[in-house]
Motif scaffolding. Structure first.
Motif, PDB file in Angstrom:
ATOM      1  N   GLN A 321       4.441   1.095   2.891  1.00 53.50           N
ATOM      2  CA  GLN A 321       3.395   2.110   2.868  1.00 53.50           C
ATOM      3  C   GLN A 321       2.747   2.229   1.497  1.00 53.50           C
ATOM      4  N   MET A 322       3.550   2.063   0.427  1.00 52.69           N
ATOM      5  CA  MET A 322       2.981   2.096  -0.909  1.00 52.69           C
ATOM      6  C   MET A 322       2.068   0.899  -1.141  1.00 52.69           C
ATOM      7  N   HIS A 323       2.422  -0.255  -0.626  1.00 53.17           N
ATOM      8  CA  HIS A 323       1.575  -1.432  -0.790  1.00 53.17           C
ATOM      9  C   HIS A 323       0.231  -1.227  -0.088  1.00 53.17           C
ATOM     10  N   LEU A 324       0.266  -0.695   1.128  1.00 57.50           N
ATOM     11  CA  LEU A 324      -0.985  -0.421   1.838  1.00 57.50           C
ATOM     12  C   LEU A 324      -1.845   0.581   1.076  1.00 57.50           C
ATOM     13  N   LEU A 325      -1.215   1.608   0.516  1.00 56.62           N
ATOM     14  CA  LEU A 325      -1.961   2.605  -0.241  1.00 56.62           C
ATOM     15  C   LEU A 325      -2.646   1.977  -1.448  1.00 56.62           C
ATOM     16  N   ARG A 326      -1.950   1.067  -2.117  1.00 56.27           N
ATOM     17  CA  ARG A 326      -2.491   0.484  -3.340  1.00 56.27           C
ATOM     18  C   ARG A 326      -3.608  -0.518  -3.070  1.00 56.27           C
ATOM     19  N   ILE A 327      -3.591  -1.167  -1.910  1.00 55.38           N
ATOM     20  CA  ILE A 327      -4.653  -2.145  -1.646  1.00 55.38           C
ATOM     21  C   ILE A 327      -5.820  -1.529  -0.878  1.00 55.38           C
ATOM     22  N   ALA A 328      -5.692  -0.258  -0.459  1.00 54.89           N
ATOM     23  CA  ALA A 328      -6.766   0.390   0.291  1.00 54.89           C
ATOM     24  C   ALA A 328      -7.972   0.655  -0.605  1.00 54.89           C
ATOM     25  N   SER A 329      -9.154   0.639  -0.011  1.00 49.83           N
ATOM     26  CA  SER A 329     -10.354   1.019  -0.741  1.00 49.83           C
ATOM     27  C   SER A 329     -10.296   2.501  -1.075  1.00 49.83           C
ATOM     28  N   PRO A 330     -10.838   2.908  -2.229  1.00 48.51           N
ATOM     29  CA  PRO A 330     -10.858   4.334  -2.575  1.00 48.51           C
ATOM     30  C   PRO A 330     -11.509   5.162  -1.476  1.00 48.51           C
ATOM     31  N   GLY A 331     -10.845   6.243  -1.094  1.00 50.46           N
ATOM     32  CA  GLY A 331     -11.358   7.117  -0.047  1.00 50.46           C
ATOM     33  C   GLY A 331     -10.932   6.728   1.344  1.00 50.46           C
ATOM     34  N   ARG A 332     -10.304   5.565   1.495  1.00 49.16           N
ATOM     35  CA  ARG A 332      -9.884   5.108   2.832  1.00 49.16           C
ATOM     36  C   ARG A 332      -8.365   4.995   2.943  1.00 49.16           C
ATOM     37  N   GLU A 333      -7.657   5.704   2.066  1.00 47.03           N
ATOM     38  CA  GLU A 333      -6.200   5.612   2.067  1.00 47.03           C
ATOM     39  C   GLU A 333      -5.597   6.110   3.384  1.00 47.03           C
ATOM     40  N   ALA A 334      -6.152   7.196   3.944  1.00 49.21           N
ATOM     41  CA  ALA A 334      -5.593   7.738   5.185  1.00 49.21           C
ATOM     42  C   ALA A 334      -5.777   6.756   6.344  1.00 49.21           C
ATOM     43  N   THR A 335      -6.932   6.090   6.395  1.00 48.70           N
ATOM     44  CA  THR A 335      -7.151   5.092   7.437  1.00 48.70           C
ATOM     45  C   THR A 335      -6.177   3.932   7.286  1.00 48.70           C
ATOM     46  N   SER A 336      -5.940   3.527   6.042  1.00 47.74           N
ATOM     47  CA  SER A 336      -4.958   2.474   5.787  1.00 47.74           C
ATOM     48  C   SER A 336      -3.574   2.905   6.258  1.00 47.74           C
ATOM     49  N   GLY A 337      -3.224   4.170   5.997  1.00 47.54           N
ATOM     50  CA  GLY A 337      -1.947   4.686   6.465  1.00 47.54           C
ATOM     51  C   GLY A 337      -1.860   4.695   7.974  1.00 47.54           C
ATOM     52  N   ALA A 338      -2.967   5.036   8.639  1.00 41.81           N
ATOM     53  CA  ALA A 338      -2.985   5.048  10.105  1.00 41.81           C
ATOM     54  C   ALA A 338      -2.807   3.647  10.672  1.00 41.81           C
ATOM     55  N   ILE A 339      -3.419   2.653  10.016  1.00 44.03           N
ATOM     56  CA  ILE A 339      -3.233   1.267  10.450  1.00 44.03           C
ATOM     57  C   ILE A 339      -1.763   0.882  10.324  1.00 44.03           C
ATOM     58  N   GLY A 340      -1.140   1.275   9.213  1.00 47.58           N
ATOM     59  CA  GLY A 340       0.267   0.966   9.023  1.00 47.58           C
ATOM     60  C   GLY A 340       1.148   1.599  10.087  1.00 47.58           C
ATOM     61  N   ILE A 341       0.904   2.877  10.395  1.00 48.73           N
ATOM     62  CA  ILE A 341       1.695   3.569  11.414  1.00 48.73           C
ATOM     63  C   ILE A 341       1.494   2.906  12.781  1.00 48.73           C
ATOM     64  N   THR A 342       0.267   2.479  13.065  1.00 45.07           N
ATOM     65  CA  THR A 342      -0.025   1.838  14.349  1.00 45.07           C
ATOM     66  C   THR A 342       0.761   0.540  14.512  1.00 45.07           C
ATOM     67  N   VAL A 343       0.698  -0.341  13.498  1.00 44.07           N
ATOM     68  CA  VAL A 343       1.381  -1.634  13.640  1.00 44.07           C
ATOM     69  C   VAL A 343       2.895  -1.469  13.626  1.00 44.07           C
TER      70      VAL A 343
END
Length: 426
Positions: A321-343
């Motif tokens: 989850q930290m890796h996804l947060l760090r590679i996410a575009s600024p302002g899209r961290e929550a969407t990145s987190g949702a993608i992680g939870i989905t997969v």
């Protein structure tokens, strides 16, 4: 008016906020996992077969996989300090519905409702934690919060199962509903970011989308391999290992305790090696899965390989989850987190299906080899991503980036404007 979370320097963490969020995460994960340990009681109480009662578990994972991303986007403009308590209240009400369910259909509806809230909560959890600390301390803060779910497996589930056996499964769900309501009250007191709508509006194509998707899918494959094993841990220990119920119980405790240790260590590891930690954990996980082929040699060997497996599943979710947060575009961290939870939830369902097919067509001793193969394939992608991001580290850093190998304690905290921008984006 915008309420900004307090930012802490390297000297400390916002312990009250982190512990409240950890307690809420503990309650939600206990709510998620409890039906599996009360399956026979649920089937008797709802007058359905155990296989049908198992639908309460499968429907949960499927609901999260379907609902997390659209709900995260739909609620992007709602301030976190208001949204998170509402989510927990919805979870409490839905769990109360399960406790009062007069029929299986009622229980299934309440579980689907609870899963919707659970998926949204977990999509927002790590990005919310990131607004409370400087970038160099995010991994440590996340590991504190995720210690709650790790404790759910060795404290929450056994307590819930014991209460369910002694007092009835409805009492266990009612107690969880009360705990979720208390968590909502506690979270409501936190000064979480209250970003105005224009601060979270994102236009155009997300430049990091394909990178996030690739890493998320690889991480989901690692979880798939894990659940090939974990879903069928009972036959793995009994049929392959040859261990009786008492010994299996000890091994399960070792697994859970090692998982807590892994969760605690995930933060420093992720902060120290933000680009390479995930690939390293994946490689170690593949080796750990293969080592389970030694389960039947001796009890001492079984303790070691089970502890290694537990340690790595404790490490994986925070680092992922930290890796996804760090590679996410600024302002899209929550969407990145949702993608992680989905997969991750798709990985749970897929792993259970693959493991079931292996068990039907071969025997329990084939599970470690299949799991290790799946995880090894995923690790190739994670290692390639780590090497790619290491090569591009000389470019412009993201808001959450810390160079690999840097000492987080010596990393300069972000200036005031950067911290406020990060808080507004989240």
């Amino acid at each position: 008016m915008t309420t900004q979370p307090s930012r802490h320097t390297a000297e400390g963490l916002p312990w009250r906020a982190l512990l409240l969020l950890s307690g809420a995460a503990f309650a939600t994960v206990t709510t998620e996992l409890l039906p599996a340990s009360l399956l026979l009681q649920l089937s008797d109480g709802l007058d359905v077969t155990p296989a049908t009662a198992g639908g309460l578990v499968g429907a949960w994972a499927l609901t999260i996989a379907v609902a997390s991303i659209p709900l995260t986007r739909l609620t992007a403009r709602v301030p976190r300090r208001r949204l998170l308590p509402v989510i927990l209240v919805l979870l409490a009400l839905a769990t109360t519905g399960t406790a009062l369910a007069p029929s299986y259909e009622w229980a299934l509806t309440s579980r689907i409702t609870a899963a919707v809230a659970h998926g949204l909560f977990w999509s927002l959890l790590v990005p919310t934690v990131a607004t409370l600390v400087p970038p160099a301390r995010i991994g440590r803060a996340v590991s504190v919060v995720l210690a709650g779910p790790a404790m759910a497996s060795i404290v929450g589930i056994p307590l819930g199962a014991t209460a369910g056996a002694a007092l009835g499964w409805r009492v266990s769900f009612a107690a969880l509903a009360a705990l979720l309501a208390l968590a909502a009250l506690g979270i409501r007191t936190l000064p979480l970011s209250d970003a105005p709508p224009q601060a979270v509006r994102q236009e155009g194509r997300d430049p990091a989308l394909w990178t996030v998707l690739g890493v998320a899918l690889a991480g989901g494959l690692v979880i798939t391999g894990h659940f090939v094993l974990y879903t069928y841990i009972a036959p793995l220990l009994h049929q392959f290992g040859g261990y009786d119920n008492a010994t299996s119980g000890i091994l399960l405790f070792v697994f859970g305790a090692a998982g807590v240790v892994g969760t605690v260590g995930a933060g420093p590891l992720s902060d120290r090696f933000p680009r390479r930690a995930l690939g390293g954990v994946g490689a170690a996980f593949a080796g750990s899965a293969a080592s389970l082929l030694l389960l039947d040699l001796h009890l001492a060997v079984a303790v070691v390989v089970i502890a290694g497996w537990g340690l790595l599943i404790g490490l994986l979710p925070p680092v992922f989850q930290m890796h996804l947060l760090r590679i996410a575009s600024p302002g899209r961290e929550a969407t990145s987190g949702a993608i992680g939870i989905t997969v991750l939830n798709l990985g749970i369902a897929t792993g259970a299906s693959i493991g079931g097919a292996v068990l039907d067509n071969w025997r329990a001793d084939a599970l470690p080899a299949v799991a290790a193969t799946v995880i090894a394939i995923a690790t190739v992608g994670l290692v390639v991503d780590g090497l790619r991001s290491q090569r591009t580290a000389g470019g412009a850093p993201t808001a959450n980036a810390v160079p690999d190998g840097d000492d987080p304690a010596s990393a300069a905290p972000p200036d005031r404007s950067a911290a406020e921008a990060a808080g507004a984006r989240s």
